[in-house]
Enzyme design. Sequence first.
Site, PDB file in Angstrom:
ATOM      1  N   SER A 150     -20.460  25.547 -17.566  1.00  0.00           N
ATOM      2  CA  SER A 150     -21.163  25.928 -16.299  1.00  0.00           C
ATOM      3  C   SER A 150     -22.685  26.269 -16.648  1.00  0.00           C
ATOM      4  O   SER A 150     -23.435  25.236 -16.265  1.00  0.00           O
ATOM      5  CB  SER A 150     -20.694  27.591 -15.924  1.00  0.00           C
TER       6      SER A 150
ATOM      7  N   ASP B  80     -13.842  25.449  -7.606  1.00  0.00           N
ATOM      8  CA  ASP B  80     -15.378  26.009  -7.837  1.00  0.00           C
ATOM      9  C   ASP B  80     -15.795  25.814  -6.486  1.00  0.00           C
ATOM     10  O   ASP B  80     -16.417  23.959  -6.901  1.00  0.00           O
ATOM     11  CB  ASP B  80     -15.617  25.413  -9.490  1.00  0.00           C
TER      12      ASP B  80
ATOM     13  N   HIS C 174     -14.183  28.114 -11.404  1.00  0.00           N
ATOM     14  CA  HIS C 174     -14.776  27.927 -12.432  1.00  0.00           C
ATOM     15  C   HIS C 174     -14.268  29.258 -13.999  1.00  0.00           C
ATOM     16  O   HIS C 174     -14.052  30.207 -13.436  1.00  0.00           O
ATOM     17  CB  HIS C 174     -15.990  28.659 -11.413  1.00  0.00           C
TER      18      HIS C 174
END
Length: 343
Positions: A153, A253, A283
Amino acid sequence: MAINKHMQAALKLLSYPAAADLEKVYKIERALYTLKSSPLSPLYHLWDQKIESIDGTPIRVRIYTPKQQTSSQLLLFFHGGGWVFESVDTYNQVCKALAKATGCRIASVEYRRAPEFPFPVGLEDCYAAAKAIYADPEQFGVQPEDITLIGDSAGGNLTAAVSLLARDRGDFTVSQQILIYPATAADHSESSPFPSVHENGEGYLLTSYRVQEFMRLYAGQDDSAFTNPYFAPLLMKDLSRQPRTLVITAEFDPLRDEGEAYAAALSHAGAQVYLHRMPDALHGFISLPARFVQVQRAHALIAKFLGVDTVCADNTNRTGTGWTTQLKFSRRRFTGRTPRSSD
């Protein structure tokens, strides 16, 4: 398992509400994240050391050495959390599981977080840690080529940016990087060119609105950050001389397509790139317990990329017995085609 309509309804209820102003509540949410910090297991040899950042601030780096260390490689890890949440402590379980699965040592960097320390402070902290470790790899018993940058991320964003900075500043050479559902673009609004921002931007825990808030806090008062390629690596016009790369994205995501676009851009610029879209994944899935199939698949993909055997939770080696075939690991270089979930 696939996301059915009942699970979809539950996810929608759990997704971050657009009404919450992150700038006003981030300290409360950050405190809640610290509650998930896992204890330091005696099955791992851990120690913290300090590295000075560019402004002289000491940066903590936590080293995880698995009890069964089967590889001499070192993974330099930058954690996620939107540049605002999470820490080395809250990522204990992620790093311990990764160390155990790959048999590699992990060096996890405690970079300074926004909004108290906006861009590029966190990036410079990560870069300083990487520079120090590449300058003295013998302390870990490795050579520079044995070091792999990895992050998820926001940490995937930092990983990509550190690799670009290393090329541009010439302080060290990154040979490999692993980007797990990375944030690479600057625009997650209605004008975003990526379908996943619109298709997955609501109802899948992480919303496109929350991504915009994270990036706003990371940018701080400097709006020019949104045009800076070290802030959003997909903006970099020259992606030549980038390391061998594994990109893992998640099917549901909002950041999925920009991660895959970055993989395509790296490949088109000449890098050796492998891409895998994780089916039925949200995610943040790498933070789930290691028993979850998506985490096991990600560990196997990472092990395959590193050229090491996967050591599973039951301490049996299964990567050489057809398990990776079941995972459908992409054995080809990425060609720029958007993959199907079954790839």
